[in-house]
Design a protein around this motif. Structure first.
Motif, PDB file in Angstrom:
ATOM      1  N   MET A  63       7.828   3.577   5.584  1.00  0.00           N
ATOM      2  CA  MET A  63       7.425   4.828   5.666  1.00  0.00           C
ATOM      3  C   MET A  63       8.479   5.855   5.682  1.00  0.00           C
ATOM      4  SD  MET A  63       4.088   5.465   5.771  1.00  0.00           S
ATOM      5  CE  MET A  63       4.463   7.189   6.314  1.00  0.00           C
ATOM      6  N   ALA A  64       9.676   5.654   6.313  1.00  0.00           N
ATOM      7  CA  ALA A  64      10.815   6.514   6.394  1.00  0.00           C
ATOM      8  C   ALA A  64      11.353   6.950   4.884  1.00  0.00           C
ATOM      9  CB  ALA A  64      11.987   6.034   7.063  1.00  0.00           C
TER      10      ALA A  64
ATOM     11  N   ALA B 280       7.921   0.604   9.210  1.00  0.00           N
ATOM     12  CA  ALA B 280       8.583   1.906   9.611  1.00  0.00           C
ATOM     13  C   ALA B 280       9.643   2.377   8.681  1.00  0.00           C
ATOM     14  CB  ALA B 280       9.069   1.750  10.999  1.00  0.00           C
TER      15      ALA B 280
ATOM     16  N   GLU C 144       0.967  -1.158   0.166  1.00  0.00           N
ATOM     17  CA  GLU C 144      -0.007   0.049   0.004  1.00  0.00           C
ATOM     18  C   GLU C 144       0.859   1.188  -0.139  1.00  0.00           C
ATOM     19  OE1 GLU C 144      -3.196   0.717   3.134  1.00  0.00           O
ATOM     20  OE2 GLU C 144      -3.118  -1.546   2.978  1.00  0.00           O
ATOM     21  N   ILE C 145       1.896   1.215   0.886  1.00  0.00           N
ATOM     22  CA  ILE C 145       2.849   2.299   0.926  1.00  0.00           C
ATOM     23  C   ILE C 145       3.333   2.745  -0.211  1.00  0.00           C
ATOM     24  CG2 ILE C 145       4.721   3.397   2.220  1.00  0.00           C
ATOM     25  CD1 ILE C 145       3.498   1.720   4.850  1.00  0.00           C
ATOM     26  N   ALA C 146       4.479   1.714  -0.615  1.00  0.00           N
ATOM     27  CA  ALA C 146       5.275   1.548  -1.904  1.00  0.00           C
ATOM     28  C   ALA C 146       6.310   0.763  -1.598  1.00  0.00           C
ATOM     29  CB  ALA C 146       5.700   3.044  -2.396  1.00  0.00           C
TER      30      ALA C 146
ATOM     31  N   TYR D  31       9.226   6.538   1.952  1.00  0.00           N
ATOM     32  CA  TYR D  31       7.958   7.269   1.567  1.00  0.00           C
ATOM     33  C   TYR D  31       7.974   8.614   1.830  1.00  0.00           C
ATOM     34  CZ  TYR D  31       2.865   7.954   0.864  1.00  0.00           C
ATOM     35  OH  TYR D  31       1.708   8.410   0.178  1.00  0.00           O
ATOM     36  N   LEU D  32       8.295   8.935   3.025  1.00  0.00           N
ATOM     37  CA  LEU D  32       8.156  10.330   3.604  1.00  0.00           C
ATOM     38  C   LEU D  32       9.424  11.226   3.191  1.00  0.00           C
ATOM     39  CD1 LEU D  32       6.940   9.825   7.356  1.00  0.00           C
ATOM     40  CD2 LEU D  32       6.026  11.400   5.627  1.00  0.00           C
ATOM     41  N   LYS D  33      10.640  10.674   2.933  1.00  0.00           N
ATOM     42  CA  LYS D  33      11.771  11.234   2.466  1.00  0.00           C
ATOM     43  C   LYS D  33      11.277  11.998   0.996  1.00  0.00           C
ATOM     44  CE  LYS D  33      16.232  11.178   0.236  1.00  0.00           C
ATOM     45  NZ  LYS D  33      17.220  10.603   0.014  1.00  0.00           N
ATOM     46  N   TYR D  34      10.440  11.120   0.176  1.00  0.00           N
ATOM     47  CA  TYR D  34      10.128  11.599  -1.148  1.00  0.00           C
ATOM     48  C   TYR D  34       8.710  12.203  -0.951  1.00  0.00           C
ATOM     49  CZ  TYR D  34      14.150   9.158  -2.731  1.00  0.00           C
ATOM     50  OH  TYR D  34      15.421   8.865  -3.068  1.00  0.00           O
ATOM     51  N   MET D  35       7.993  12.386   0.103  1.00  0.00           N
ATOM     52  CA  MET D  35       6.881  13.206   0.008  1.00  0.00           C
ATOM     53  C   MET D  35       6.966  14.664  -0.126  1.00  0.00           C
ATOM     54  SD  MET D  35       4.127  13.369   3.147  1.00  0.00           S
ATOM     55  CE  MET D  35       3.304  11.568   2.947  1.00  0.00           C
ATOM     56  N   ASP D  36       6.127  15.208  -0.995  1.00  0.00           N
ATOM     57  CA  ASP D  36       6.299  16.546  -1.460  1.00  0.00           C
ATOM     58  C   ASP D  36       5.748  17.558  -0.302  1.00  0.00           C
ATOM     59  OD1 ASP D  36       7.440  16.066  -3.625  1.00  0.00           O
ATOM     60  OD2 ASP D  36       5.237  16.078  -4.897  1.00  0.00           O
TER      61      ASP D  36
ATOM     62  N   ILE E 231      17.505   5.957  10.627  1.00  0.00           N
ATOM     63  CA  ILE E 231      17.375   5.453   9.439  1.00  0.00           C
ATOM     64  C   ILE E 231      16.922   6.880   8.682  1.00  0.00           C
ATOM     65  CG2 ILE E 231      14.849   5.317   9.844  1.00  0.00           C
ATOM     66  CD1 ILE E 231      14.897   2.748   7.568  1.00  0.00           C
ATOM     67  N   LYS E 232      16.353   7.680   9.328  1.00  0.00           N
ATOM     68  CA  LYS E 232      15.975   9.169   8.924  1.00  0.00           C
ATOM     69  C   LYS E 232      17.182   9.977   8.242  1.00  0.00           C
ATOM     70  CE  LYS E 232      14.275  13.417  10.583  1.00  0.00           C
ATOM     71  NZ  LYS E 232      13.717  13.990  11.761  1.00  0.00           N
TER      72      LYS E 232
END
Lengths: 237, 237
Positions: free
Chosen positions: A229-230, A226, A98-100, A232-237, A173-174
Motif C-alpha cells: 500500500m505504501a 502495508a 489486487e493492490i499491485a 501504491y500510495l506513493k504513485y497514486m495521483d 517506509i514512507k
C-alpha cells in the motif's frame, strides 16, 4: 467486466485451457460470435471473437490488442516469510495482487517455523485474484528460497528495504520511498519470530535499507500489505 | 509482550473475566506476585501485581498507570457495507484493528446483498486483534445501520469521504487527506454492487467528498484496508 486468461496464443487465435473454457462456455454461456476479453498475462488485453465454444477447449480469434492494460508505474517484489497459518499467506498474496505487485517470493528465514512451502495453490489463487481485479499482468509466484540466498540475488539497482522488529536506526517506509529515485522496489518481510541477527547483517551489507512500518505492531501478512500500500500510495495521483 | 484486558477496575484492583483469567492463569501459568500488563481499552496500560491467580476470576493490584498506550494521532471511522462472504469482513476488521481504527460501522446499502449482520463475533475478534497488536484502545464495533442513516448521523467537523465506483469528479484519497486540516476521518465504503445513486447524492449533499483509491480495482474489504492504510501513512513520521 469479465476477463479470461490464456498463454496459448498463435497465428491470430488463442486457446483457453480447460478451466477457462468451462468458465467461459458453461458458466457464462458464451457462444460462437460473442466478444470476449482475454489477457495474455503480460499487460496486453486481447479483444476476441469466440469461434469454438467448447467447454473443454474454447478457441477465439483475436480482433484487436490493447497494450498496457491493468499495469502499474512501478515494479514491486514482496519477499515474505511464510506465516505459520497458510491462510494468512494466501490472503496476503490475494490482497497484494489486487493492490499491485509483480513478484511474490516465499523466503525461508533462520527463525521461520515453516521451512517447506508449496506454490501450486498460491499460483492458482494469484491468477484468479489477478483476473478478478482486472490485472493485465499476473504476478509471478517464485519458488521458495532462503532469506540469505534471496539477499544475494537481489538486484543492485532496486530500492531494497528490510522491515525487522529489533532496535536500530530506521527510516519509515514512507520516507525511504519518498527519497528513492527508482521505481523498482524490493521489500523483505520476516517471519513471526523476526529475522536472525546474521540475516539482518547480511541484508544491510548487501545494501538493504532498514525501515519501520509505523507505530502499530503488524502481523507478517499485514506488514506485507502495508508495504504494498505504501508503494501504491506513493504513485497514486 | 502479553497484555490482558479488563473493564472491571475498582479501588486500585482489577478483575479479569473468565476467558482472560483462564488465559492468564491456565495458559500462561501466572502466579500470585507476577507482574501483568492490563489495558482498560481506553488507552491506559495498567501494570499490576497478580493477587488472586484464579483461572475463573483472577484479581490484580494496580501498581502504576501508563497513559496513551497503543494509541494513534487521529480518529478513523470505517463505515463498510458487509461483504457477501462474512470472512472477508472479519478479515477487514482484524486488519483495520492492527493498523489503527477507532470505529467500525457495518452499513447496509440499497444494493447490499446482506441486510442482516451480527456484531457479537466481530466484537470478540476485534478485541483479540487489539490485544494481539498491543492496542491500548479497543475499536468500537457499532450496530448495523442503513447507509442513509449513517450519512445523516455523520459528524460535521470530520473529513467525510465516500469511495464509489461510478463516474464523476473525484480526488484520490491521498489528496483528500493531504488537503484536510482535521484528523477526524470518516470513510464510507459500499457493497460489491456499489452504492445506489440516491445514496451517493445524499452523501454529497451531507458534505461527503467523493474519492478514488487509485487505478486498481479493489474488493470492498481491500478498499477499507487501503483507506485505513492511507490515513495511517499520512501520520507516519
Amino acid at each position: 467486466m469479465e476477463i479470461f486468461y490464456s498463454k496459448d496464443i498463435e497465428g491470430g487465435y488463442l486457446h483457453l485451457d480447460e478451466e477457462e473454457s468451462a468458465h467461459c462456455v458453461r458458466v457464462l454461456r458464451h457462444r460462437p460470435g460473442d466478444e470476449i476479453a482475454v489477457t495474455d498475462g503480460k499487460g496486453n488485453l486481447l479483444w476476441c471473437t469466440l469461434t469454438e465454444a467448447s467447454p473443454k477447449a474454447a478457441v477465439a480469434r483475436i480482433e484487436r490488442k490493447q497494450e498496457g492494460f491493468g499495469t502499474h508505474p512501478y515494479r514491486l517484489t514482496l519477499a515474505v516469510c511464510p506465516t505459520k497459518n497458510n491462510e494468512r499467506y494466501e490472503w496476503m498474496a490475494e490482497k497484494a495482487t489486487e493492490i499491485a505487485v509483480d513478484a511474490i517470493v516465499p523466503v525461508i528465514g533462520d527463525r521461520s517455523e515453516r521451512k517447506v512451502f508449496k506454490t501450486d495453490r498460491l499460483k492458482r489463487l494469484v491468477l484468479s485474484a489477478a483476473k478478478q481485479s482486472l490485472k493485465g499482468v499476473v504476478p509471478q509466484v517464485q519458488e521458495p528460497v532462503s532469506v540469505c540466498d534471496f539477499i544475494d540475488a537481489a538486484p543492485d539497482g532496486a530500492l531494497k528495504l528490510i522491515a525487522y522488529c529489533f532496535e536500530g536506526e530506521k527510516l519509515s517506509i514512507k520516507e525511504a520511498l519518498e527519497q528513492s529515485p527508482t521505481s523498482d522496489v524490493v521489500v523483505l518481510i520476516g517471519p513471526e519470530g523476526d529475522f536472525s541477527a546474521r540475516e539482518v547483517e547480511k541484508a544491510l551489507k548487501a545494501g538493504f535499507k532498514p525501515v519501520h512500518l509505523g507505530d502499530s505492531r503488524l502481523r507478517t501478512e499485514t506488514a506485507a500489505i502495508a508495504s504494498a500500500m505504501a508503494v501504491y500510495l506513493k504513485y497514486m495521483d
